[in-house]
Design a protein around this motif. Structure first.
Motif, PDB file in Angstrom:
ATOM      1  N   THR A 198      46.418  70.764  43.421  1.00  0.00           N
ATOM      2  CA  THR A 198      47.555  70.137  42.756  1.00  0.00           C
ATOM      3  C   THR A 198      48.649  69.781  43.763  1.00  0.00           C
ATOM      4  OG1 THR A 198      48.468  72.306  42.156  1.00  0.00           O
ATOM      5  CG2 THR A 198      47.077  71.204  40.524  1.00  0.00           C
ATOM      6  N   ASN A 226      47.451  59.035  30.175  1.00  0.00           N
ATOM      7  CA  ASN A 226      47.494  60.469  30.434  1.00  0.00           C
ATOM      8  C   ASN A 226      46.136  60.934  30.939  1.00  0.00           C
ATOM      9  OD1 ASN A 226      50.154  60.883  29.519  1.00  0.00           O
ATOM     10  ND2 ASN A 226      49.461  60.950  27.411  1.00  0.00           N
ATOM     11  N   VAL A 227      46.145  61.613  32.073  1.00  0.00           N
ATOM     12  CA  VAL A 227      44.925  62.161  32.651  1.00  0.00           C
ATOM     13  C   VAL A 227      45.212  63.625  32.983  1.00  0.00           C
ATOM     14  CG1 VAL A 227      43.303  62.056  34.583  1.00  0.00           C
ATOM     15  CG2 VAL A 227      44.254  59.947  33.653  1.00  0.00           C
ATOM     16  N   LEU A 228      44.390  64.510  32.479  1.00  0.00           N
ATOM     17  CA  LEU A 228      44.549  65.940  32.764  1.00  0.00           C
ATOM     18  C   LEU A 228      43.646  66.299  33.939  1.00  0.00           C
ATOM     19  CD1 LEU A 228      45.572  68.804  32.096  1.00  0.00           C
ATOM     20  CD2 LEU A 228      43.610  69.005  30.558  1.00  0.00           C
ATOM     21  N   ILE A 229      44.259  66.805  34.992  1.00  0.00           N
ATOM     22  CA  ILE A 229      43.513  67.261  36.162  1.00  0.00           C
ATOM     23  C   ILE A 229      43.869  68.720  36.368  1.00  0.00           C
ATOM     24  CG2 ILE A 229      43.111  66.994  38.626  1.00  0.00           C
ATOM     25  CD1 ILE A 229      44.041  64.077  38.319  1.00  0.00           C
ATOM     26  N   SER A 230      42.872  69.557  36.399  1.00  0.00           N
ATOM     27  CA  SER A 230      43.086  70.983  36.589  1.00  0.00           C
ATOM     28  C   SER A 230      42.610  71.371  37.977  1.00  0.00           C
ATOM     29  CB  SER A 230      42.288  71.751  35.520  1.00  0.00           C
ATOM     30  OG  SER A 230      42.416  73.131  35.721  1.00  0.00           O
TER      31      SER A 230
END
Length: 70
Positions: free
Chosen positions: A51, A41-45
């Motif tokens: 996006t 899991n990688v959170l990219i904002s």
């Protein structure tokens, strides 16, 4: 405007869309290199353009070039 984006030829400091896509795709490839294909899991904002470009990395750039639909 150049479609839905500010025209990079008229506004100084606006990145050309093709260069933006190259930069985001390069970042995504770096993540693949660093972490391989393992499930992670990688959170990219980011904003819609970022996006959307990440979505295009996985799905391919649409024929109409509109990455904002992702």
């Amino acid at each position: 405007m150049a479609g839905k984006l500010p025209d990079s030829y008229l506004y100084k400091g606006i990145e050309e869309p093709s260069l933006f896509v190259k930069r985001v795709f390069s970042f995504m490839k770096e993540l693949e290199i660093q972490h391989g294909k393992k499930e992670l899991n990688v959170l990219i904002s980011g904003h819609r353009c970022t996006t959307g470009c990440i979505g295009a990395f996985f799905e391919g750039i649409p024929s109409d070039g509109n990455i904002l639909k992702f």
